[in-house]
Write an enzyme that holds these catalytic residues in place. Structure first.
Site, PDB file in Angstrom:
ATOM      1  N   ASN A 212       0.857  -1.194   0.000  1.00 43.18           N
ATOM      2  CA  ASN A 212       0.000   0.000   0.000  1.00 43.18           C
ATOM      3  C   ASN A 212       0.888   1.238   0.000  1.00 43.18           C
ATOM      4  O   ASN A 212       2.108   1.134   0.029  1.00 43.18           O
ATOM      5  CB  ASN A 212      -0.974  -0.036   1.193  1.00 43.18           C
ATOM      6  N   PRO A 308      -3.316 -11.252  10.844  1.00 46.32           N
ATOM      7  CA  PRO A 308      -3.632 -10.946  12.253  1.00 46.32           C
ATOM      8  C   PRO A 308      -3.748  -9.443  12.423  1.00 46.32           C
ATOM      9  O   PRO A 308      -3.073  -8.676  11.739  1.00 46.32           O
ATOM     10  CB  PRO A 308      -2.407 -11.480  13.000  1.00 46.32           C
ATOM     11  N   ASP A 309      -4.622  -9.023  13.327  1.00 45.88           N
ATOM     12  CA  ASP A 309      -4.752  -7.596  13.642  1.00 45.88           C
ATOM     13  C   ASP A 309      -3.800  -7.313  14.809  1.00 45.88           C
ATOM     14  O   ASP A 309      -4.047  -7.738  15.943  1.00 45.88           O
ATOM     15  CB  ASP A 309      -6.204  -7.272  14.006  1.00 45.88           C
ATOM     16  N   ILE A 310      -2.715  -6.626  14.523  1.00 44.08           N
ATOM     17  CA  ILE A 310      -1.668  -6.429  15.536  1.00 44.08           C
ATOM     18  C   ILE A 310      -2.195  -5.559  16.675  1.00 44.08           C
ATOM     19  O   ILE A 310      -2.008  -5.863  17.859  1.00 44.08           O
ATOM     20  CB  ILE A 310      -0.416  -5.801  14.884  1.00 44.08           C
ATOM     21  N   PHE A 328      -4.237   3.997  15.023  1.00 46.13           N
ATOM     22  CA  PHE A 328      -4.673   4.991  14.052  1.00 46.13           C
ATOM     23  C   PHE A 328      -5.919   4.462  13.364  1.00 46.13           C
ATOM     24  O   PHE A 328      -6.153   3.256  13.349  1.00 46.13           O
ATOM     25  CB  PHE A 328      -3.585   5.238  13.001  1.00 46.13           C
TER      26      PHE A 328
HETATM   27  N1  CTP Z   1      -3.822  -2.538  12.330  1.00 45.54           N
HETATM   28  C1  CTP Z   1      -3.039  -3.565  12.817  1.00 45.54           C
HETATM   29  N2  CTP Z   1      -3.062  -4.772  12.200  1.00 45.54           N
HETATM   30  C2  CTP Z   1      -3.867  -4.990  11.136  1.00 45.54           C
HETATM   31  C3  CTP Z   1      -4.677  -3.944  10.637  1.00 45.54           C
HETATM   32  C4  CTP Z   1      -4.624  -2.724  11.258  1.00 45.54           C
HETATM   33  O1  CTP Z   1      -2.293  -3.361  13.780  1.00 45.54           O
HETATM   34  N3  CTP Z   1      -3.867  -6.180  10.558  1.00 45.54           N
HETATM   35  C5  CTP Z   1      -3.798  -1.260  13.056  1.00 45.54           C
HETATM   36  C6  CTP Z   1      -3.232  -0.099  12.285  1.00 45.54           C
HETATM   37  O2  CTP Z   1      -1.847   0.028  12.533  1.00 45.54           O
HETATM   38  C7  CTP Z   1      -4.005   1.057  12.854  1.00 45.54           C
HETATM   39  C8  CTP Z   1      -5.347   0.458  13.204  1.00 45.54           C
HETATM   40  O3  CTP Z   1      -5.142  -0.926  13.295  1.00 45.54           O
HETATM   41  O4  CTP Z   1      -3.444   1.535  14.065  1.00 45.54           O
HETATM   42  C9  CTP Z   1      -6.477   0.721  12.269  1.00 45.54           C
HETATM   43  O5  CTP Z   1      -6.112   0.453  10.944  1.00 45.54           O
HETATM   44  P1  CTP Z   1      -7.144   0.703   9.772  1.00 45.54           P
HETATM   45  O6  CTP Z   1      -6.512   0.318   8.476  1.00 45.54           O
HETATM   46  O7  CTP Z   1      -7.741   2.066   9.893  1.00 45.54           O
HETATM   47  O8  CTP Z   1      -8.291  -0.273  10.175  1.00 45.54           O
HETATM   48  P2  CTP Z   1      -8.655  -1.718   9.786  1.00 45.54           P
HETATM   49  O9  CTP Z   1      -8.536  -2.565  10.995  1.00 45.54           O
HETATM   50  O10 CTP Z   1      -7.895  -2.175   8.593  1.00 45.54           O
HETATM   51  O11 CTP Z   1     -10.203  -1.566   9.478  1.00 45.54           O
HETATM   52  P3  CTP Z   1     -10.967  -1.162   8.115  1.00 45.54           P
HETATM   53  O12 CTP Z   1     -10.083  -1.545   6.985  1.00 45.54           O
HETATM   54  O13 CTP Z   1     -12.211  -1.937   8.197  1.00 45.54           O
HETATM   55  O14 CTP Z   1     -11.210   0.324   8.207  1.00 45.54           O
END
Ligand code: CTP
Length: 406
Positions: A212, A308-310, A328
């Site tokens: 990205n 995974p969502d960190i 963020f």
């Molecule tokens: N983030 C993370 N791990 C992921 C996705 C997101 O740690 N796999 C963290 C980002 O670093 C940021 C926050 O989650 O601090 C939100 O990221 P964002 O892209 O806005 O949200 P998403 O979880 O991707 O949700 P969506 O795409 O539905 O808006």
């Protein structure tokens, strides 16, 4: 205020160079010692004699001067200063600094220095707006070079616009601000922080990947600012084209899964800030070899798996959870509502919501407009007006310092 501070002043060419004599006088009044390098262009506008008289020091002009090198080599000259001030900084010297040139004493000292550098640019408005100057300034700032001005107004060339040298009082204030920040309180000493930054790259096969547009500027600026406030900082960064921030432990990763593993390896921490634009998906079965065209026109089909969502993982990590977890929210519409829901869903303490709609210029750009959402409560929202990513980092770190102070 500046007693005991050594400043290396580099005077390059520009009609406003005469103002630097006033800068020297005021810096001396505050107790600073000044050594000056006068470029060939600078010497067209101010005389070595007036600079020597005001600094009460020898003025250095020639890189190939045997006497100068015997007395004070150019390396020592650049290292003995606490701050290098380039005023006025012409378009030419800024371009040479950005390119890493060293073809006279001033540029050689600038390339050789390991000290902070503050530039006070001045030039014609079209020169300032020229894409070459814009790119040079962006390059220098990404390397941590500090800048004061230029200001807008009537220019010596008869045109009007941005390009005036900052006033002597403003240059003095910038110097004072630098020393105040450097020598000032370190509110986060003893705190351990982990910051994520940049994009992640998710491989498709050995040569292709999904990525990205994140530049990493915001996360890197936060890591640098936390370190300046005294925290012990680890920056886990995806692939970026940025220099490592000073005083920060940098770990480079590629994928979301590597980023999570690295963040977990650096727990426990007191503060965790997730500024990375983590890829939500990876390719389910990464090809071991480069995927070839089928030849019969059949197209490859890629299947995704969720990463995974960190932020959520660390926010919900029980006893290992940092005391303050900040995420963020990159949104393109309904910024505050979506961010508030995101905060609750992921379980972090604060969300910094920013608008990343294509017309906002946030992704890859220099500026960021932030809503801080610190709870479900509407009153806890704070809108930070559009400011540079470096200023956002400063605002966030002073907000964090206040949080731990109360
Ligand atoms: N983030 C993370 N791990 C992921 C996705 C997101 O740690 N796999 C963290 C980002 O670093 C940021 C926050 O989650 O601090 C939100 O990221 P964002 O892209 O806005 O949200 P998403 O979880 O991707 O949700 P969506 O795409 O539905 O808006």
């Amino acid at each position: 205020m500046l007693t005991g501070k050594n400043i290396l002043l580099i005077i390059s060419g520009g009609i406003a160079a005469y103002k630097v004599l006033e800068v020297i006088r005021r810096l001396r009044d505050q107790g600073a010692s000044i050594r000056a390098i006068l470029t060939q262009g600078g010497a067209e506008f101010v005389t070595p004699l007036s600079v020597a008289a005001l600094t009460e020091n020898k003025v250095y002009q020639d890189i190939f001067s045997l006497t100068d090198e015997a007395e004070m080599g150019h390396i020592r000259l650049s290292r003995e200063a606490d701050l290098v001030l380039v005023a006025p900084a012409s378009a030419d010297i800024l371009a040479k600094m950005a390119a890493g040139m060293a073809n006279d004493l001033a540029t050689t000292a600038l390339l050789a220095t390991n000290k902070p550098v503050l530039v006070a640019p001045t030039m014609n408005v079209e020169m300032w707006n020229n894409p070459a100057t814009r790119a040079n300034i962006a390059t220098l700032e990404s390397r941590g070079i500090l800048r004061i001005g230029p200001a807008g107004g009537d220019l010596a060339c008869g045109e009007t616009g941005t390009g005036r040298l900052a006033e002597p009082a403003e240059i003095i204030a910038a110097v004072q601000d630098f020393f105040a920040r450097q020598d000032g309180p370190k509110p986060l000493v003893g705190k351990k922080a982990v910051v994520t930054s940049g994009p992640t790259h998710e491989p498709i096969d050995p040569v292709r990947y999904i990525a990205n547009r994140s530049s990493g500027k915001q996360g890197h600026a936060i890591a640098a600012e936390l370190a300046r406030a005294g925290a012990d900082v680890t920056l886990v960064s995806g692939p970026v084209n940025l220099p490592d921030p000073v005083g920060v432990n940098v770990v480079r990763v590629e994928t979301a899964r590597d980023m999570l593993a690295s963040v977990q390896a650096h727990m426990p921490a007191d503060i965790a800030i997730f500024a990375a634009a983590v890829a939500d998906w990876r390719i389910k079965d990464q090809a071991g070899q480069k995927i070839k065209k089928a030849g019969d026109g059949a197209l490859p089909v890629l299947q995704f798996a969720e990463n995974p969502d960190i932020l959520a993982t660390i926010s919900q990590s029980g006893p290992l959870r940092p005391a303050l977890v900040v995420g963020f929210a990159a949104e393109t519409e309904n910024v505050v509502d979506h961010a508030r829901a995101k905060r609750a869903r992921k379980g972090c303490d604060w969300i910094l919501a920013n608008n990343v709609a294509p017309d906002s210029g946030t992704f890859g750009g220099e500026d960021n407009e932030i809503h801080l959402i610190a709870g479900n409560d509407v009153q806890s929202d704070e809108l930070w007006p559009k400011q540079s990513k470096i200023a956002v980092a400063r605002t966030l770190v002073s907000r964090i310092a206040r949080h731990f102070d109360t």
